[in-house]
Design an enzyme around this catalytic site. Structure first.
Site, PDB file in Angstrom:
ATOM      1  N   CYS A  14      71.914  58.991-107.796  1.00  0.00           N
ATOM      2  CA  CYS A  14      70.468  58.864-107.644  1.00  0.00           C
ATOM      3  C   CYS A  14      70.058  57.404-107.509  1.00  0.00           C
ATOM      4  O   CYS A  14      70.823  56.491-107.818  1.00  0.00           O
ATOM      5  CB  CYS A  14      69.741  59.484-108.825  1.00  0.00           C
ATOM      6  N   HIS A  58      63.896  58.208-108.401  1.00  0.00           N
ATOM      7  CA  HIS A  58      63.057  58.436-109.579  1.00  0.00           C
ATOM      8  C   HIS A  58      62.846  57.148-110.355  1.00  0.00           C
ATOM      9  O   HIS A  58      63.484  56.122-110.098  1.00  0.00           O
ATOM     10  CB  HIS A  58      63.650  59.533-110.469  1.00  0.00           C
TER      11      HIS A  58
END
Length: 283
Positions: free
Chosen positions: A259, A243
């Site tokens: 992440c 992201h």
């Protein structure tokens, strides 16, 4: 049978304060000839002494002809190499549930995946092999690397040419589409305590964020991978996502719960890749 209504939370955490850093070629977006692409070299792990250690982005892997860097200037001095193999087939569920089986001769449903899923997008799985009327697919379940069989009649098939490669040691991401390098940039990744797991995954969700001014940035690209050290995050499975970020100063650091964070310009281009795009995370 396991019914799989995925409640996943991205394996991320709020960024720790890091001084603003004007990194050389933090992001490169553009279209370049396949013969003039910069590709990652597999290397060993980097040892950290803290959970947010800044690692310089090496100048030797920041330039490709015809691609703009973070400052908008054209990069140069490319490293010539052949892009990795990109072709893949993705299976898209046609019903409300996609039943999977341990083998083509097993009559008992193993995992049943909701469609849409894991959130509002179409349920897709990456096809690895085929046998008569059956397809061997990669499943977005734990443990990472789990595979199962689906009936060909339960899906529609499409082929694409794209790939994402993440090098955790180099702290960098590359993306190709149709044999062309389309995005490259520095990344932030998991800490030593909550590391980003190496492995082979695929994109199974692409979500635009209503509020881009968060640690998730403007886009979240869910993958089929999960943290290998966390049981859950915010009450959901600790899915590993790629992201954006509202704080590019964290790029080049180990700061998340697993992440992979990238520059907003990079994630905007990644969001154009097809669902099912393979994601190779190298140690």
């Amino acid at each position: 049978m396991v019914v799989f209504l995925l409640t996943a939370s991205s394996a991320c955490s709020p960024p720790e304060p890091v001084a603003t850093d004007d990194r050389v070629a933090m992001v490169r977006i553009g279209t370049v000839a396949p013969s003039a692409t910069s590709a990652p070299a597999t290397a060993g792990s980097i040892a950290d002494t803290s959970n947010s250690t800044t690692v310089p982005v090496p100048d030797t892997s920041t330039t490709t002809s015809g691609v703009a860097d973070a400052s908008g200037t054209e990069a140069s001095n490319p490293t010539t190499t052949t892009p990795p193999d990109h072709g893949f087939t993705v299976a898209r569920a046609v019903g409300g549930w996609l039943d999977t089986y341990r083998s083509p001769v097993d009559a008992e449903v193993w995992w049943s995946l909701s469609n849409p899923g894991p959130y509002e997008g179409d349920r897709v799985v990456l096809v690895l092999d085929s046998q008569d009327d059956w397809l061997l697919v990669d499943l977005p379940v734990r443990p990472n690397g789990t595979t199962a069989w689906v009936r060909r009649s339960d899906v529609t098939l499409s082929t694409h040419d794209a790939r994402i490669v993440v090098d955790l040691s180099a702290m960098r991401l590359w993306a190709w589409e149709d044999g062309v390098l389309v995005a490259e940039g520095a990344i932030a990744l998991g800490t030593d305590v909550t590391p980003t797991p190496p492995g082979r995954y695929f994109l199974n969700e692409i979500q635009a964020q209503e509020d881009p001014d968060t640690l998730f940035g403007s886009w979240v690209l869910g993958t089929s991978g999960f943290s290998e050290v966390l049981e859950e995050v915010d009450g959901g499975d600790p899915a590993v996502a790629i992201h954006g970020t509202n704080d590019p100063s964290v790029l080049g650091t180990r700061v998340s719960l697993g992440c992979i964070r990238v520059h907003e310009d990079v994630v905007a281009r990644l969001a154009l890749l097809p669902l099912g795009t393979p994601v190779e995370v190298r140690a």
